[in-house]
Structures are given as structure tokens and as C-alpha cells.
Design a protein around this motif. Structure first.
Motif, PDB file in Angstrom:
ATOM      1  N   MET A 197       1.034  -0.921  -0.598  1.00  0.00           N
ATOM      2  CA  MET A 197      -0.187  -0.286   0.084  1.00  0.00           C
ATOM      3  C   MET A 197       0.696   1.272   0.114  1.00  0.00           C
ATOM      4  N   TYR A 198       0.401   2.498  -0.770  1.00  0.00           N
ATOM      5  CA  TYR A 198       0.778   3.642  -0.489  1.00  0.00           C
ATOM      6  C   TYR A 198      -0.314   4.659  -0.911  1.00  0.00           C
ATOM      7  N   VAL A 199      -0.854   4.881   0.584  1.00  0.00           N
ATOM      8  CA  VAL A 199      -1.302   6.371   0.131  1.00  0.00           C
ATOM      9  C   VAL A 199      -0.423   7.986   0.492  1.00  0.00           C
ATOM     10  N   ALA A 200      -0.556   8.449   0.020  1.00  0.00           N
ATOM     11  CA  ALA A 200      -0.442   9.612  -0.386  1.00  0.00           C
ATOM     12  C   ALA A 200      -0.448  10.897   1.055  1.00  0.00           C
ATOM     13  N   ASP A 201      -1.648  10.619   1.437  1.00  0.00           N
ATOM     14  CA  ASP A 201      -2.714  11.859   1.647  1.00  0.00           C
ATOM     15  C   ASP A 201      -3.051  11.249   3.241  1.00  0.00           C
ATOM     16  N   SER A 205      -1.915  10.146   9.470  1.00  0.00           N
ATOM     17  CA  SER A 205      -0.346   9.412   8.794  1.00  0.00           C
ATOM     18  C   SER A 205      -0.086  10.353   7.459  1.00  0.00           C
ATOM     19  N   GLY A 206      -0.155  11.219   6.272  1.00  0.00           N
ATOM     20  CA  GLY A 206       0.211  11.356   5.781  1.00  0.00           C
ATOM     21  C   GLY A 206       0.409  10.696   4.689  1.00  0.00           C
ATOM     22  N   GLY A 207       1.591  10.677   3.868  1.00  0.00           N
ATOM     23  CA  GLY A 207       1.976   9.995   3.283  1.00  0.00           C
ATOM     24  C   GLY A 207       2.499   8.134   3.759  1.00  0.00           C
ATOM     25  N   THR A 208       1.593   7.322   3.718  1.00  0.00           N
ATOM     26  CA  THR A 208       1.452   6.070   4.323  1.00  0.00           C
ATOM     27  C   THR A 208       2.193   5.238   3.555  1.00  0.00           C
TER      28      THR A 208
END
Length: 279
Positions: A197-201, A205-208
Motif C-alpha cells: 500500500m501507498y497512500v499519499a494523504d 499519517s500523511g504519506g503512508t
């Protein structure tokens, strides 16, 4: 007493006290090894054996590797069983040693962050669903057994288990290692794995980013400013994967690295002491 037969059982206990390499000489034994709360334990047995922890079956790899962990506040004995195909059993009692955790106080957090509105709360719920789903992956990867390196060359500014007070209000304990850094500083993969997983916002936790190391062992990176990989990518230990940031609800640029065994939060500082299980 039943018939005795040697069952190969190695435990690499990440505790700061002991890396046990135990070969038992009989099938029915009881032993207690010292290790701390928050530890990751990597075991090695014969691939055909069955492993259970408190009655729950643990995945064993084709090479005989398996992983398990203990929480920040675990106080009870846990029963680890190694069962051969013929039914012979090796029993070990595991009880983590109690730790003393630091208290940290952070002031100057805005009321908006301390008391998010309904829209933000809904968003946090969606973020947490994504994180929980990623941490439930139980893949056949065995990178967890090969040891870990620090994801960034930085000074540690926050430790696992510390209780944080924001504007005087006690919050849940901190479950990662915080590394000082500047925005854009390189973040490396601490072990081989696959990007789950990568979520920017994300709200807090912001970029996670979450990396799967196999058998429920994952790394999570918070407050990132950029990602150089995407979901599904295979990564190698030491590979550049992301950049330090101050995204989400952070007071400044830094990296927060966390390690889990499924939803069990472990201490990355102890995980860094893990010795490869093939030694």
C-alpha cells in the motif's frame, strides 16, 4: 512418558537479551526464554512440523521458518507447540519481560488536530480500514527471517512504547521509531518484500507505505513526502523506496517506522537485532 524423538526447534528471539538457538533432545519439554514485550520471534523447525501458539496455527515456510510476536503490554505465558507428523510434541512456555516506557509531552498541537471534525473522523476510519486490510496479508514470503536494517541514517528522536501527551492530554502509546530527517531524505527498505500500500494523504499519517515481509510481518512508514515505488512492486533490502516528509499531522519532517505481526505492534529497535534464521 511417551516415545522421545528429536524435533529441531530454533528460536531467534529479538529481545535485546537473547538470540536462542535451541535444539531439543526430547519431544516433551517445558522451557521459558527471556525476552521483552514488543519482541518479534523468528523460529525454524522442520518444514513438515505443525506450529501453534496458544492453540492457533502458525504458518511454516517450505524452509521451516515461522514468525510470531508479542505486544507492548503482554504479561501472560504463551504456549508454543511444535508437533511432528507422527504426533510427537515439543512444548515451550514464552513469557515476555515487563518494560518501562518513556513519557513524552508534545505541546502546541492545534485544536483542529486534537479535535477533528466529523468529516475528518470519517476519513480516519477509511484510512484505518486500508491499513488493517494490508496488515492481514499472510503471504509466503520469508524475508522476515533474513534480518532488518534501519530505513534511514538519522538520529532516533522517538521510541516504541512511549506514552505521549498532546497539549497535556494522554494519547495512545507510540508504536514506532522516529528518525530525524529533512524533507526529501532517502528512505530504504529495511528488508526484502512487496509493496502492499501507498497512500499519499492519510489524515494523521500523511504519506503512508506498507511493505510485506511475509507471514504477517510488515513495515509501515509514516509522514512520507514521496514514493519511488508502487503497490505490487517487489523491493530489496536497502533499495530506495520513499522520501522523508512532514505530511499528515506531523510537527516537522521525520520518519516514523513501524513493524507489525498482523495487527500486533512490535518494537522496530528489537527487530533490528534479529539474526538471520539460516545461520
Amino acid at each position: 512418558m511417551g516415545k522421545h524423538r528429536t524435533i529441531l526447534l530454533k528460536l531467534y528471539i529479538v529481545s535485546g537479551l537473547l538470540f536462542a538457538n535451541v535444539v531439543s533432545t526430547q519431544a516433551e519439554t517445558v522451557s521459558s526464554e527471556p525476552f521483552f514485550q514488543g519482541s518479534l520471534i523468528v523460529g525454524k523447525t522442520k518444514p513438515e512440523n505443525t506450529v501453534t501458539l496458544n492453540g492457533n496455527k502458525i504458518k511454516v515456510s517450505k524452509q521451516g521458518d515461522y514468525a510470531l510476536g508479542f505486544s507492548r503490554d503482554e504479561k501472560n505465558n504463551s504456549e508454543l507447540l511444535i508437533i511432528s507428523p507422527s504426533g510427537e510434541t515439543e512444548k515451550r512456555l514464552l513469557k515476555p519481560l515487563k518494560r518501562n516506557y518513556n513519557i513524552q509531552r508534545v505541546n502546541g498541537i492545534s485544536k483542529k488536530i486534537m479535535n477533528p471534525n466529523k468529516k475528518a473522523i470519517s476519513r480516519v476510519g477509511e484510512d484505518n480500514k486500508k491499513i488493517r486490510a494490508a496488515r492481514q496479508v499472510d503471504s509466503d514470503l520469508t524475508a522476515f527471517s533474513q534480518g532488518f536494517i534501519a530505513p534511514i541514517d538519522g538520529i532516533i528522536t522517538g521510541v516504541y512504547g512511549s506514552q505521549r501527551y498532546y497539549n497535556g492530554v494522554p494519547k495512545t502509546p507510540h508504536y514506532g521509531l522516529d528518525y530525524a530527517g529533512k524533507k526529501g531524505d532517502p528512505v530504504k527498505s529495511p528488508a526484502d518484500g512487496k509493496i502492499l500500500m501507498y497512500v499519499a494523504d492519510m489524515f494523521y499519517s500523511g504519506g503512508t507505505m506498507i511493505i510485506d515481509h511475509g507471514h504477517g510481518v510488515t513495515s509501515t512508514f509514516l509522514h512520507l513526502s514521496d514514493s519511488y515505488v508502487k503497490e505490487g512492486d517487489d523491493v530489496k533490502q536497502g533499495e530506495l523506496i520513499a522520501a522523508v516528509g512532514a505530511s499528515g499531522r506531523a510537527t516537522g519532517p521525520h520518519l516514523d517506522w513501524r513493524v507489525n505481526w498482523f495487527n500486533m505492534r512490535l518494537d522496530p529497535a528489537l527487530v533490528l537485532k534479529l539474526k538471520p534464521s539460516n545461520l
